[in-house]
Scaffold this active site. Structure first.
Site, PDB file in Angstrom:
ATOM      1  N   CYS A 134      29.269  35.760  18.874  1.00  0.00           N
ATOM      2  CA  CYS A 134      27.830  35.483  18.783  1.00  0.00           C
ATOM      3  C   CYS A 134      27.172  36.482  17.830  1.00  0.00           C
ATOM      4  O   CYS A 134      27.322  37.695  17.999  1.00  0.00           O
ATOM      5  CB  CYS A 134      27.198  35.590  20.168  1.00  0.00           C
ATOM      6  SG  CYS A 134      25.408  35.431  20.096  1.00  0.00           S
ATOM      7  N   CYS A 157      24.674  38.753  20.123  1.00  0.00           N
ATOM      8  CA  CYS A 157      25.074  39.686  21.186  1.00  0.00           C
ATOM      9  C   CYS A 157      26.561  40.034  21.132  1.00  0.00           C
ATOM     10  O   CYS A 157      27.045  40.797  21.961  1.00  0.00           O
ATOM     11  CB  CYS A 157      24.701  39.114  22.560  1.00  0.00           C
ATOM     12  SG  CYS A 157      25.671  37.679  23.017  1.00  0.00           S
ATOM     13  N   LYS A 170      10.753   3.134   3.315  1.00  0.00           N
ATOM     14  CA  LYS A 170      10.788   4.584   3.126  1.00  0.00           C
ATOM     15  C   LYS A 170      11.533   4.916   1.845  1.00  0.00           C
ATOM     16  O   LYS A 170      12.653   4.412   1.626  1.00  0.00           O
ATOM     17  CB  LYS A 170      11.507   5.257   4.314  1.00  0.00           C
ATOM     18  CG  LYS A 170      10.806   5.060   5.646  1.00  0.00           C
ATOM     19  CD  LYS A 170       9.592   5.930   5.781  1.00  0.00           C
ATOM     20  CE  LYS A 170       9.830   7.183   6.482  1.00  0.00           C
ATOM     21  NZ  LYS A 170       9.834   7.550   7.719  1.00  0.00           N
ATOM     22  N   TYR A 173      -6.710   2.661   6.077  1.00  0.00           N
ATOM     23  CA  TYR A 173      -5.853   1.539   5.696  1.00  0.00           C
ATOM     24  C   TYR A 173      -5.851   0.366   6.678  1.00  0.00           C
ATOM     25  O   TYR A 173      -5.068  -0.555   6.543  1.00  0.00           O
ATOM     26  CB  TYR A 173      -4.413   1.995   5.469  1.00  0.00           C
ATOM     27  CG  TYR A 173      -3.879   2.935   6.546  1.00  0.00           C
ATOM     28  CD1 TYR A 173      -3.744   2.532   7.856  1.00  0.00           C
ATOM     29  CD2 TYR A 173      -3.502   4.232   6.206  1.00  0.00           C
ATOM     30  CE1 TYR A 173      -3.253   3.381   8.812  1.00  0.00           C
ATOM     31  CE2 TYR A 173      -2.995   5.093   7.164  1.00  0.00           C
ATOM     32  CZ  TYR A 173      -2.871   4.664   8.461  1.00  0.00           C
ATOM     33  OH  TYR A 173      -2.393   5.509   9.403  1.00  0.00           O
ATOM     34  N   LYS A 178       2.049  -5.381   4.279  1.00  0.00           N
ATOM     35  CA  LYS A 178       1.353  -6.054   5.382  1.00  0.00           C
ATOM     36  C   LYS A 178       1.108  -7.499   4.995  1.00  0.00           C
ATOM     37  O   LYS A 178       0.666  -7.750   3.853  1.00  0.00           O
ATOM     38  CB  LYS A 178       0.005  -5.384   5.652  1.00  0.00           C
ATOM     39  CG  LYS A 178       0.123  -3.967   6.146  1.00  0.00           C
ATOM     40  CD  LYS A 178      -1.227  -3.277   6.211  1.00  0.00           C
ATOM     41  CE  LYS A 178      -1.014  -1.804   6.512  1.00  0.00           C
ATOM     42  NZ  LYS A 178      -2.217  -1.013   6.269  1.00  0.00           N
ATOM     43  N   LYS A 215       2.259   4.641   1.535  1.00  0.00           N
ATOM     44  CA  LYS A 215       2.431   5.137   2.900  1.00  0.00           C
ATOM     45  C   LYS A 215       2.128   6.630   2.874  1.00  0.00           C
ATOM     46  O   LYS A 215       2.940   7.442   2.416  1.00  0.00           O
ATOM     47  CB  LYS A 215       3.848   4.873   3.407  1.00  0.00           C
ATOM     48  CG  LYS A 215       4.030   5.268   4.850  1.00  0.00           C
ATOM     49  CD  LYS A 215       5.370   4.833   5.388  1.00  0.00           C
ATOM     50  CE  LYS A 215       5.482   5.083   6.881  1.00  0.00           C
ATOM     51  NZ  LYS A 215       5.210   6.445   7.293  1.00  0.00           N
ATOM     52  N   GLU A 233       0.835  -1.208   0.000  1.00  0.00           N
ATOM     53  CA  GLU A 233       0.000   0.000   0.000  1.00  0.00           C
ATOM     54  C   GLU A 233       0.864   1.249   0.000  1.00  0.00           C
ATOM     55  O   GLU A 233       2.037   1.191   0.356  1.00  0.00           O
ATOM     56  CB  GLU A 233      -0.834   0.047   1.299  1.00  0.00           C
ATOM     57  CG  GLU A 233      -1.735  -1.126   1.477  1.00  0.00           C
ATOM     58  CD  GLU A 233      -2.316  -1.184   2.884  1.00  0.00           C
ATOM     59  OE1 GLU A 233      -2.233  -0.200   3.630  1.00  0.00           O
ATOM     60  OE2 GLU A 233      -2.856  -2.247   3.219  1.00  0.00           O
TER      61      GLU A 233
END
Ligand code: IVH
Length: 711
Positions: free
Chosen positions: A408, A411, A314, A225, A290, A116, A114
């Site tokens: 920095c 500052c 992924k 799903y 699945k 994602k 399926e």
């Protein structure tokens, strides 16, 4: 004029008809009436419901336009926990998954492949075919009830058709289609609001809106799903079958699913969608596999976090080349300086990228970054993209190397580096504006003190006006000081860059009063969240909870040594050092004192209420083994209720080891070698003089004990 009975019938008929049209339009994409006709019928229904409010059903199609306001989302426990999926990134990972499954179950295995969906998971509960509740994932055990907002999503059926079970849950994803996302961000530019970085964040922000009418306008979408109910496997044999049934009842189930039996087939599906996903109207970030058969799913079971019968593959983050124009240095709330690259704007994964994080000085050196370099940028799930490479062939002659700043940027203080760390810090913690504002913003955030009415630029304004210099100053704000304040502040784009536009932040009557109310309410926020809100380096939400479980009030934490603190399970030396350093700083002690004076919670509720004689004050116990009359948490609670402290490991500072049955031999050895007395449960009872009174077993522990005895 219609009679009541006629009205009831007409309302029912119109509701039924409109839901059918809704289904035809949004799910089947085959409308059978014009938009105008639909709107006319909807208007008629709304009019009748207004006239006969007794017939207004929670599942009425009029609910889809929104209107309901949710002041505070109710937190509700999930009937079935909402688990996540384990991730995989390569063909090898998938092969390993398949082999593991084939070893565990008999017979052929089918995998349902399926999309994602890249959104937010939602649990939809149906009773007798009517949507009764929609809950966000939350922490997996409990989430927020967002039913009113979910009803505005046209693809979520409010009433089902067909042979649906009397009670069940559908799990699905709420997504914001690209079209809705682009429209929303365009509107936000016009209105001078900061932009959403991606559709998922926009969907999350939208679901949490209090005004459901605005949710309706934003046009979210939903795909389901997974079905959950007791006895599901008695009704259907496979996951695929259950989804086909769900589609018949009215759910929006993706057409893009395939049943595959081999790695080759699975990768056919994966590779197809890795390319084709760019043509989808919404974002997906991978493929879910699945095991299709419920019998096989049951054999495989679950880990604590995810089902063993499913895995997410992924997709690799998309990459693109662009030019490094300049580097900014940002100051975090702990003073860490993060270099951020400004890039030539480039389209990546559906959004325009203009910035990328450069992490720290080592990162810049590792890539030997020069201004004007052509860099490769990727975008994963995170908001800010990453640079993963430099194309040295394209480096311009005479290009200047990127130098890390020595002072920095906010500052001007000279930066310092801690031994063994790559990061540079601005040591001016108390007066460096982004650090101070960052700490205050953390303090008011939802998971900390939850004073959200102070968000969106208001802290900036109060700080600039000199009304707050630290978190304790928040509690000296009054309605009089707030009311009427106003300022134009810059609007940021999806990359966090100023757009050149400004928006007005102002404190009108209602805003000022809401803030004062929220501050008052925050005084009852439990101690562990107050500890988290203080913003101690390395002390996140979970660590704060863990520390409070062992040390029930702020004085106990302040008095604990680094050794004591690092003895707490999962609190290592680094965290312990940060806690110690925080409370050794007189500025922080002063803030804590002022917060205490303001009435914030600095002790765990039950300890404050303890009326037991504090006979164990100054004594530290290590509890080991199983007890007859107490649960482990119960005996620890008893120690603390009598003024004692718990530690998880034995040291020279331990006063007693409280031993139950089956105390570990290692612990016994250690106690004996250090000469620490080992006492029994009975001796402990005598010590607290409480042998006959009822034992302290926290409610939740009772339940756990009952469950344990079942095995
Ligand atoms: S099944 C018990 N199927 O991915 C199994 N999840 O990383 C429940 N997701 O929390 C999840 N598309 O929000 C499943 N087709 C799909 C999905 C999907 C997206 C999300 C879901 C889950 C997360 C896990």
């Amino acid at each position: 004029m219609m009679t009541r009975e006629e009205a009831r019938e007409r309302i029912a008929a119109l509701s039924e008809e409109l839901e059918q049209h809704n289904y035809n339009y949004y799910i089947l994409a085959k409308p059978t009436i014009s938009d105008y006709e639909f709107d006319m019928k909807l208007e008629e229904l709304a009019r009748l419901e207004h006239e006969f409010p007794e017939f207004l059903l929670p599942s009425s199609p009029t609910q889809r336009v929104g209107g309901g306001i949710t002041k505070e989302f109710q937190s509700v426990k999930h009937r079935y926990p909402m688990l996540s999926l384990s991730n995989s990134y390569s063909k090898e990972d998938i092969e390993e998954f398949i082999n593991r499954i084939k070893k565990s179950v008999e017979g052929e295995v089918e995998f349902c492949c399926e999309l994602k969906f890249d959104g937010l998971s939602i649990s939809l509960q149906y009773e007798d075919g009517v949507l009764t509740r929609a809950v966000t994932r939350g922490d997996g055990m409990q989430g927020d009830d967002v039913t009113t907002n979910i009803k505005t999503i046209r693809t979520v059926p409010l009433r089902l058709h067909g042979d649906f079970p009397a009670f069940f849950e559908m799990r699905g994803e709420v997504v914001m289609p690209f079209e809705s996302f682009d429209k929303l961000n365009e509107q936000r530019i016009e209105q001078g609001d900061d932009l959403f970085a991606n559709p998922r964040n926009a969907a999350a922000g939208t679901l949490k809106l209090q005004d459901s009418r605005e949710v309706a306008r934003r046009r979210l979408d939903n795909y389901c799903y997974y079905m959950m109910m007791d006895g599901l496997e008695g009704r259907y044999q496979t996951h695929y079958e259950s989804l086909q049934a769900a589609r018949r009842w009215g759910f929006n189930i993706s057409n893009y699913m395939a049943i595959c039996k081999s790695v080759e087939e699975i990768f056919g599906f994966i590779n197809y969608w890795d390319v084709k996903r760019h043509e989808l109207p919404f974002a997906i970030d991978g493929i879910v596999l699945k095991v299709n058969s419920y019998v096989q799913q049951q054999i495989l079971g679950f880990t604590a976090k995810s089902p063993k019968w499913a895995i997410a593959y992924k997709f690799k983050a998309e990459e693109v080349e662009t030019e490094l124009q300049s580097v900014d240095f940002q100051v975090g709330r702990h003073g860490t300086i993060t270099p951020v690259a400004n890039l030539s704007p480039v389209l990546l994964a559906g959004t325009t990228v203009k910035r990328a994080t450069l992490n720290n000085e080592d990162f810049i050196k590792q890539f030997d970054l020069h201004y004007g370099d052509t860099v490769t940028v990727v975008k994963g799930g995170e908001i800010i993209p990453k640079i993963i490479g430099v194309n040295f062939d394209k480096r311009q002659v005479g290009a200047l190397p990127v130098e890390f700043t020595k002072v920095c940027p906010a500052c001007g203080t000279e930066l310092i580096q801690h031994e063994g760390e790559a990061a540079w810090y601005c040591p001016n913690a108390q007066a460096c504006p982004p650090q101070v504002k960052g700490r205050i913003e953390h303090f008011i955030s939802r998971k900390a003190m939850n004073i959200e009415s102070l968000g969106e630029g208001k802290i900036e304004l109060l700080y600039d006006e000199g009304l707050i210099k630290d978190v304790a100053d928040l509690y000296s704000l009054t309605y009089g000081k707030l009311f009427g304040l106003a300022k134009e502040i810059p609007v940021l784009d999806e990359n966090g860059i100023e757009t050149g536009k400004t928006r007005k932040v102002s404190f009108k009557e209602k805003t000022a009063q809401n803030i004062i109310d929220a501050l008052e309410k925050s005084k009852s926020v439990p101690f562990e969240r107050v500890l988290f809100a203080l913003g101690i380096r390395n002390v996140g939400e979970v660590v704060a909870k863990t520390i409070v479980a062992e040390y029930h009030d702020i004085n106990a934490i302040m008095n604990a040594s680094v050794e004591d603190l690092s003895a707490i399970n999962t609190v290592g030396e680094v965290i312990a050092q940060s806690v110690k350093a925080f409370f050794e700083n007189p500025v922080n002690l002063d803030i804590v004192e002022r917060l205490k004076a303001a009435g914030l919670q600095f002790a765990k509720a039950e300890v404050q209420q303890s009326e037991k004689p504090q006979v164990l004050a100054g004594k530290t116990f290590v509890v080991s083994g199983v007890f007859t009359h107490y649960s482990r948490d119960g005996i620890k609670a008893a120690i603390e209720a009598h003024g004692g402290k718990n530690a998880s490991s034995i040291s020279s500072k331990t006063s007693y080891v409280l031993a139950g049955e089956n105390m570990g031999p290692e612990k016994r050895k250690k106690a004996e070698s250090l000469g620490i007395p080992i006492i029994s449960e009975e001796e402990f009872d005598k010590m607290i003089g409480d042998a006959t009174t009822e034992k302290l077993v926290p409610e939740n522990q009772k339940e756990q004990n009952d469950q344990l005895s079942l095995f």
